[in-house]
Motif scaffolding. Sequence first.
Motif, PDB file in Angstrom:
ATOM      1  N   GLY A  45      53.882  58.164  55.204  1.00 48.56           N
ATOM      2  CA  GLY A  45      54.859  58.879  55.822  1.00 48.56           C
ATOM      3  C   GLY A  45      56.008  57.515  55.327  1.00 48.56           C
ATOM      4  N   GLY A  46      57.554  58.868  55.120  1.00 48.76           N
ATOM      5  CA  GLY A  46      58.427  58.001  55.005  1.00 48.76           C
ATOM      6  C   GLY A  46      58.761  57.757  53.925  1.00 48.76           C
ATOM      7  N   SER A  47      58.531  56.535  52.648  1.00 50.89           N
ATOM      8  CA  SER A  47      59.363  56.482  51.445  1.00 50.89           C
ATOM      9  C   SER A  47      57.824  56.173  50.881  1.00 50.89           C
ATOM     10  N   HIS A  48      56.706  56.043  51.384  1.00 51.70           N
ATOM     11  CA  HIS A  48      55.132  55.565  51.204  1.00 51.70           C
ATOM     12  C   HIS A  48      54.962  57.541  51.368  1.00 51.70           C
ATOM     13  N   LYS A  49      54.604  58.350  51.422  1.00 50.90           N
ATOM     14  CA  LYS A  49      54.700  59.687  51.368  1.00 50.90           C
ATOM     15  C   LYS A  49      55.227  60.056  50.193  1.00 50.90           C
ATOM     16  N   GLN A  50      56.470  59.412  50.750  1.00 54.04           N
ATOM     17  CA  GLN A  50      57.089  60.598  49.910  1.00 54.04           C
ATOM     18  C   GLN A  50      56.965  60.061  48.219  1.00 54.04           C
ATOM     19  N   LEU A  51      56.720  59.009  47.661  1.00 54.33           N
ATOM     20  CA  LEU A  51      56.077  58.046  46.264  1.00 54.33           C
ATOM     21  C   LEU A  51      55.201  59.002  45.966  1.00 54.33           C
ATOM     22  N   MET A  52      54.331  59.108  46.640  1.00 54.03           N
ATOM     23  CA  MET A  52      52.732  59.534  46.481  1.00 54.03           C
ATOM     24  C   MET A  52      53.023  61.458  46.340  1.00 54.03           C
ATOM     25  N   ASP A  53      53.211  61.932  46.994  1.00 54.16           N
ATOM     26  CA  ASP A  53      53.839  63.346  47.312  1.00 54.16           C
ATOM     27  C   ASP A  53      54.114  63.984  45.378  1.00 54.16           C
ATOM     28  N   LEU A  54      55.345  62.447  44.584  1.00 62.66           N
ATOM     29  CA  LEU A  54      56.009  62.953  43.780  1.00 62.66           C
ATOM     30  C   LEU A  54      55.100  62.985  42.829  1.00 62.66           C
ATOM     31  N   LEU A  55      54.559  61.718  42.921  1.00 57.24           N
ATOM     32  CA  LEU A  55      53.055  61.158  41.105  1.00 57.24           C
ATOM     33  C   LEU A  55      52.925  62.811  41.651  1.00 57.24           C
ATOM     34  N   GLN A  56      51.648  62.297  42.687  1.00 62.19           N
ATOM     35  CA  GLN A  56      50.717  63.798  42.797  1.00 62.19           C
ATOM     36  C   GLN A  56      51.368  64.941  42.321  1.00 62.19           C
ATOM     37  N   GLU A  57      51.740  65.645  42.403  1.00 62.93           N
ATOM     38  CA  GLU A  57      53.039  67.005  42.106  1.00 62.93           C
ATOM     39  C   GLU A  57      53.506  67.112  40.551  1.00 62.93           C
ATOM     40  N   GLU A  58      53.884  65.484  40.230  1.00 67.37           N
ATOM     41  CA  GLU A  58      53.655  65.123  38.726  1.00 67.37           C
ATOM     42  C   GLU A  58      52.433  64.973  37.500  1.00 67.37           C
ATOM     43  N   LEU A  59      51.606  64.327  38.521  1.00 68.43           N
ATOM     44  CA  LEU A  59      49.958  64.614  38.177  1.00 68.43           C
ATOM     45  C   LEU A  59      49.117  65.244  38.258  1.00 68.43           C
ATOM     46  N   GLN A  60      49.822  66.425  39.430  1.00 60.99           N
ATOM     47  CA  GLN A  60      49.087  67.416  39.435  1.00 60.99           C
ATOM     48  C   GLN A  60      47.134  67.547  38.893  1.00 60.99           C
ATOM     49  N   GLU A  61      46.310  68.178  38.467  1.00 58.93           N
ATOM     50  CA  GLU A  61      45.277  67.861  38.525  1.00 58.93           C
ATOM     51  C   GLU A  61      44.612  67.085  38.109  1.00 58.93           C
ATOM     52  N   ASP A  62      45.498  65.953  37.510  1.00 56.31           N
ATOM     53  CA  ASP A  62      44.451  64.711  36.804  1.00 56.31           C
ATOM     54  C   ASP A  62      44.519  63.279  38.317  1.00 56.31           C
ATOM     55  N   CYS A  63      45.041  64.299  38.514  1.00 51.38           N
ATOM     56  CA  CYS A  63      45.246  62.404  40.429  1.00 51.38           C
ATOM     57  C   CYS A  63      44.346  63.329  41.524  1.00 51.38           C
ATOM     58  N   VAL A  64      44.091  62.266  42.379  1.00 43.86           N
ATOM     59  CA  VAL A  64      43.139  62.658  43.510  1.00 43.86           C
ATOM     60  C   VAL A  64      43.499  61.543  44.679  1.00 43.86           C
ATOM     61  N   LEU A  65      44.542  62.095  45.819  1.00 44.05           N
ATOM     62  CA  LEU A  65      45.124  61.351  47.230  1.00 44.05           C
ATOM     63  C   LEU A  65      44.004  61.172  48.471  1.00 44.05           C
ATOM     64  N   CYS A  66      43.988  60.029  48.707  1.00 41.49           N
ATOM     65  CA  CYS A  66      43.575  59.478  50.017  1.00 41.49           C
ATOM     66  C   CYS A  66      44.124  58.714  50.973  1.00 41.49           C
ATOM     67  N   THR A  67      44.423  59.358  51.854  1.00 39.93           N
ATOM     68  CA  THR A  67      45.624  58.251  52.619  1.00 39.93           C
ATOM     69  C   THR A  67      44.990  58.718  54.658  1.00 39.93           C
ATOM     70  N   LEU A  68      45.964  57.742  55.291  1.00 39.36           N
ATOM     71  CA  LEU A  68      46.003  57.712  56.689  1.00 39.36           C
ATOM     72  C   LEU A  68      46.996  58.268  57.391  1.00 39.36           C
ATOM     73  N   PRO A  69      47.144  58.313  57.951  1.00 38.86           N
ATOM     74  CA  PRO A  69      48.739  58.544  59.243  1.00 38.86           C
ATOM     75  C   PRO A  69      49.619  57.639  58.664  1.00 38.86           C
ATOM     76  N   ALA A  70      50.662  57.997  58.957  1.00 35.79           N
ATOM     77  CA  ALA A  70      51.604  56.854  59.325  1.00 35.79           C
ATOM     78  C   ALA A  70      52.108  56.032  60.785  1.00 35.79           C
ATOM     79  N   LYS A  71      50.769  55.469  61.243  1.00 39.46           N
ATOM     80  CA  LYS A  71      50.827  55.175  62.426  1.00 39.46           C
ATOM     81  C   LYS A  71      49.826  53.978  62.707  1.00 39.46           C
ATOM     82  N   LYS A  72      50.451  52.851  63.581  1.00 40.85           N
ATOM     83  CA  LYS A  72      50.125  51.504  63.849  1.00 40.85           C
ATOM     84  C   LYS A  72      49.954  50.713  62.899  1.00 40.85           C
ATOM     85  N   TRP A  73      50.984  50.461  61.678  1.00 41.05           N
ATOM     86  CA  TRP A  73      50.633  50.100  60.285  1.00 41.05           C
ATOM     87  C   TRP A  73      50.114  48.818  60.240  1.00 41.05           C
TER      88      TRP A  73
END
Length: 400
Positions: A11-39
């Motif tokens: 979520g927030g800037s954490h999500k923003q960074l990962m989304d940017l990298l995923q879009e730029e790297l495209q099929e060269d990456c896989v993204l694994c996440t958990l929701p932005a709750k209970k830090w």
Amino acid sequence: MSVLLIEPFYGGSHKQLMDLLQEELQEDCVLCTLPAKKWHWKARTSALYFMQTVPTSSNYRILFASSVLNLPELAALRPDLGKLKKVLYFHENQLAYPVQKCQERDFQYGYNQILSWFMPEHKLARLEKVIGVKRNGDSYQLEGLPGQQESRAVMKTSDAHLESGLCEPQPGLCTTQHEGLPSPPAAPVQAEAPESTNPCQGEDKQCLTFNLSNILSGLDYQQRPLHIAWPHRWEHDKDPETFFKVLMKLKEQDLPFHVSVLGETFSEIPDIFSEAREVLGSSVLHWGYLPSKDDYFRALCMADVVVSTAKHEFFGVAMIEAVHCGCYPLCPKALVYPEIFPAEYLYSTPEQLLKRLQNFCKRPDIVRKHLYKGETAGFSWAALGSKFRSLLAAEPREDL
């Protein structure tokens, strides 16, 4: 699929960074996440969760994660991942993060970061040359805050990736909404949009519909009251107390201004927000999180001044975004801000912030005619994309 991206707090800037990298790297990456709750829960347990859910693959070459992840735990639990080249991004320094209550600090989170940041001798020697790590006996002393440099090298945005709220989920995310550590799902599921964080929803009181062009119609541009934006998380480390107390004093002095209080909320909202909403009354143009990035950018473009009162900041994405949208920044003369903003945009005390805003309320044309004297182009993906691609090259290098 050579780059494995892991984000326990998506979520927030954490999500923003990962989304940017995923879009730029495209099929060269896989993204694994958990929701932005209970830090705190994610910081303690996410390694165990990802140990179970990250797909096994012989194609991984690089692991890129935020420091919410306890990297040594994951490497120990998944030896196949421990062998990868690793890049760890620190969004904050947990050893210096401001505590909300006068109580003993829980050092577990800072300790996790120290363990995750540990490097062998040859890499520390490299750091000594690059970012000023000084040897002090058997230990190392950091000159300044190295995390700030990495922050600026990572928290960069293109026009399409500004911090504006959550984007549509990307296909192929290894994401779940579980808060604990359940059994791994049979198949990865896509992230869902978070529950609305607009505190007005579900209440009887009327909320402001975001349509500034209608609100301000009929007013000559130069005659409009000063429009102040506060685009930060509604949490104590952003020091909303100081910000709202300054605005309440402006209100007491009958100085004309409008304010848009933006940013995401979580489970606990400081009491000052409800108090300020009542006191500021008709001065409020918008109050609450804007899930639409177009609405968020529109709010920033309509604002004259953007204010930070943060007590802890490694970079400040929201401030850079607002400046990019034409706002005049007012930031504390502390933390990372003096490294980014010229001196005329910095204040040392709440009294100085109040005086600056008093003058701007009386003469909003001062900021509306002002041309920002700093630089933001260096924070764009166009300027930094090649550095990221080099950092995430498949072959490990000794100097990284």
